[in-house]
Design an enzyme around this catalytic site. Structure first.
Site, PDB file in Angstrom:
ATOM      1  N   GLY B  19      -7.233  76.681  32.135  1.00 10.10           N
ATOM      2  CA  GLY B  19      -6.344  76.057  33.106  1.00 10.10           C
ATOM      3  C   GLY B  19      -6.771  74.639  33.452  1.00 10.10           C
ATOM      4  N   PHE B  20      -6.283  74.164  34.580  1.00  8.05           N
ATOM      5  CA  PHE B  20      -6.553  72.777  34.983  1.00  8.05           C
ATOM      6  C   PHE B  20      -8.049  72.527  35.165  1.00  8.05           C
ATOM      7  CE2 PHE B  20      -2.164  73.451  36.308  1.00  8.05           C
ATOM      8  CZ  PHE B  20      -1.569  72.317  35.811  1.00  8.05           C
ATOM      9  N   GLY B  21      -8.745  73.473  35.821  1.00 11.64           N
ATOM     10  CA  GLY B  21     -10.165  73.271  36.087  1.00 11.64           C
ATOM     11  C   GLY B  21     -10.994  73.299  34.816  1.00 11.64           C
ATOM     12  N   VAL B  85     -13.525  87.423  28.226  1.00 12.24           N
ATOM     13  CA  VAL B  85     -14.912  87.639  28.609  1.00 12.24           C
ATOM     14  C   VAL B  85     -14.998  88.914  29.427  1.00 12.24           C
ATOM     15  CG1 VAL B  85     -16.895  86.759  29.883  1.00 12.24           C
ATOM     16  CG2 VAL B  85     -15.482  85.196  28.529  1.00 12.24           C
ATOM     17  N   GLU B 180      11.528  75.992  43.528  1.00 13.71           N
ATOM     18  CA  GLU B 180      11.996  75.391  42.279  1.00 13.71           C
ATOM     19  C   GLU B 180      12.807  76.397  41.466  1.00 13.71           C
ATOM     20  OE1 GLU B 180       8.101  74.357  41.038  1.00 13.71           O
ATOM     21  OE2 GLU B 180       8.283  72.265  41.668  1.00 13.71           O
ATOM     22  N   ASP B 317      -8.856  78.359  41.410  1.00  6.74           N
ATOM     23  CA  ASP B 317      -8.214  79.408  42.203  1.00  6.74           C
ATOM     24  C   ASP B 317      -9.010  80.698  42.278  1.00  6.74           C
ATOM     25  OD1 ASP B 317      -6.265  77.572  42.458  1.00  6.74           O
ATOM     26  OD2 ASP B 317      -4.811  78.576  41.157  1.00  6.74           O
TER      27      ASP B 317
END
Lengths: 439, 439
Positions: B19-21, B85, B180, B317
């Site tokens: 993801g983003f991180g 994992v 949205e 998150d």
């Protein structure tokens, strides 16, 4: 999700199918004073010639399979319904289609059947269980995910016979689809394994193209077939012609060639070697008394009518007429011919005449073959022709910018955006970005 | 398809997630002399903020979820593996990931966990069975096919309570995703049913947006929330705030609002109301003795280390730190912070500080809200900002031309190319175009 109360609709013309023939017939009837209903098993018009690019992640399904509604929607005299036609009553002049348990009865003045063909396994239905087909969007997505899964799983294995099996791909049938797919899998392997990750050399990916005929692209033969085989071999494809598949299991195929048997270990076998008429051909044959050939194709009249019914037409790959090839130009011209008779622009009983504008097939980027009457073309010239003809067709649909861009961005370029896969059985979690704000 | 012999790899840094991180951490470590392995359950980096556009056919998955390999592949010190994992040994400093039965053991010097969060049902796991989630590409494709199936099936039904149910959509959770999605379903209905086919008025499609909070987009509140609710209502969305969902079945939802109970019949209920940390958070907590909050989030140290292990970091998150919002900017800044400590650019033990650059959410075409410090923006100005920020991010990936074009072609324009569906249980057959030539 379903209803049991049947709905009855009455229309002037019902067209069954959403392929090249059905669409050509519908478009020919657009704007006339005839009420037209198109009934299809899929929402999309599939541009089959590029399906192999969906299977290899070059194009997204939506880029070669625009919704029929979006193509025909602007014509007020045409309606589109999603459903499988399960019954025809040629005397009552009705067809019945289903969705789940829902039944809809459509009364018609004219019926045009154009449901195409599906894969044939030459009397070996068991081959279907261990091979991938490439006839529908879902076939392409299934094959795409399988190829990607094998590539990814190979990373988890040391160099081994098992890894070689994962990275071996056998394509049975060296027609246009088989040739294009074999070339594109090699191309994909180069992009994928030379992208810096994984440390597996692209040449570990083996692609074998098999055909029982002595030539690849046997419909062309001669120089064009030789050129195609040469180009494929230069691209690293192992071309095996005059080789017959005698067995397929989930770990490889058995071949018989030069009087000797050989086994090719491979986790992926794609079958693109034959066709038979769709199941609807049988329904229509029973309803009209029309004869079928060995491949289940309807033996239609010269005027494309079925079983002598002047108001029932069948076109395209579900029919057999004077040995015409099962290619889109035939289906499209037949669709227009039937539509013209229905619209009264052509006299009833007029025989269909096929105008052969030539044919072409692509091998890989910048290589194609084309045959236009006596003229035979190869190489980049043929490829530009192929590109132009295919783009021109897609440009007819409103998703052209997407298709064209993806094409140059992905097919000609290095990008393969349309791959995604999750570990089987894993509970996939992704970042929550904006959802939690209401938590 | 699998192997039992385990493979052992040793790397300097193992990053779990895509993801983003995870991506921010990997990119920060790109080009260093540290060997980095990214292990992810999916092949793609999902740009979650646009996932709702995949669910509504605007964008193809590949356009917002480029393969991680294609993003990181050019960096020679980074390798990418697909796997889940399943075990961490913080003392032996190894993680074990699986694919099928295949196990790979990765020895690390530093571990960065960034597996995000999944949907939370606030103690009502049974809600999950009758609602659609919108967290992964597969979620979006499942919802997309379901919406299309209901639209198509509605054509087969006369005006009836059943048809109304099919055309009713309830979105639970008025965070950015819910807002949205609700706006986009209305938009889709207009495009779909006003396209000339079918004769169902677009206003027969009912969209209800539900949230337990008194405001939509509660994170903003005040003028921005009021503007959002007003805009949604003008677009035809039935907005129900301060309404709690008490029950969900496959034919609708039960609401409790103003002390009264109400039922909304709907075949489609989308749940985007809460998050909980991914399952891997539990694995890591057990391995490190790190505490978790009620949502399963890891209570990491100020320096993002887990359970006092100086070589194990968790970000995004899946963590809870000083009430920071679970948004991508936080995850990305945390990823860079952890990477800087690992690379020795930042001193060990340095506390993470979040730089809030503001946040924004889109409502529909040309309408958005943005909050940058004291500045509150609405309307087309905010929408252009939102568009610019999102495009800017996507432009970082090599599939930008596709994404940008599809965007303007589909989202801003009238095209919805990415829908395709087959009749359930039907034997789909398509024209054989080129296959038969080798038959």
């Amino acid at each position: 999700m379903t209803t049991t109360q049947p709905v009855r609709i009455d229309v002037d013309v019902v067209i069954v199918g959403s392929g090249f023939g059905a669409l050509a017939a519908a478009q020919k009837l657009a704007g006339t004073d005839l009420g037209v209903l198109v009934v299809s098993k899929t929402t999309e018009h599939l541009f089959q010639p590029l399906l192999y690019q969906v299977a290899t992640g070059v194009l997204a399904p939506g880029e070669i399979a625009p919704p029929i509604r979006s193509i025909l929607g602007r014509h007020k005299n045409i309606d589109v319904r999603l459903g499988e036609v399960i019954d025809v009553d040629a005397d009552a002049k009705t067809v019945t289609y289903r969705w789940g348990d829902a039944r809809t009865v459509v009364g018609y003045r004219y019926l045009v059947a154009a449901t195409g063909a599906s894969q044939s396994y030459f009397g070996h239905p068991e081959f279907a269980e261990n091979t991938f087909a490439l006839k529908t969007i879902d076939d392409a997505l299934t094959l795409r995910d399988h190829i990607l899964a094998n590539f990814e799983l190979a990373h988890a294995l040391p160099s081994s016979a098992e890894r070689d099996e994962l990275l071996s791909f056998v394509v049975v049938g060296a027609g246009a689809t088989g040739v294009e797919l074999a070339g594109q899998i090699r191309e994909l392997a180069r992009r994928y394994f030379d992208s810096g990750s994984g440390g597996i050399p692209a040449d570990d990916v083996r692609v074998v193209l098999v055909d029982g005929a002595p030539d690849v692209l046997p419909v062309y033969g001669g120089k064009l077939s030789e050129y195609t085989a040469r180009t494929l071999r230069r691209a690293g494809v192992d071309v095996r012609t005059a080789a017959v598949v005698t067995a397929v299991d989930d770990e490889g195929v058995e071949l018989h060639a030069d009087g000797r048997a050989a086994r090719i270990p491979a986790r992926t076998v794609v079958w693109s070697a034959g066709v038979e008429a769709s199941g609807f051909a049988g329904v229509l044959a029973a309803a009209t008394g029309c004869a079928q050939d060995r491949a289940g194709r309807l033996l239609v009249g010269d005027d494309l009518t079925v079983g002598g019914h002047a108001d029932v037409f069948a076109i395209g790959d579900m029919t057999s007429l004077g040995g015409l090839p099962g290619q889109s130009p035939v289906a499209m011209q037949q669709g227009r011919h039937a539509a013209c008779i229905i619209a009264g622009k052509t006299a009833r009983g007029t025989a269909f005449r096929y105008l052969d504008k030539g044919s072409m097939a692509t091998i890989d980027r910048f290589h194609a073959v084309a045959s236009v009457g006596p003229v035979k073309l190869t190489g980049v010239v043929a490829w530009m022709m192929w590109l132009a003809v295919h783009l021109l067709y897609l440009v007819g649909f409103r998703n052209r910018y997407v298709a064209v861009l993806s094409w140059f961005g992905s097919f000609v370029g290095k990008n393969r955006p349309h791959f995604h896969l999750a570990v089987p059985g894993a509970q996939v979690a992704e970042p929550a970005e904006s959802v939690e704000v209401s938590a």
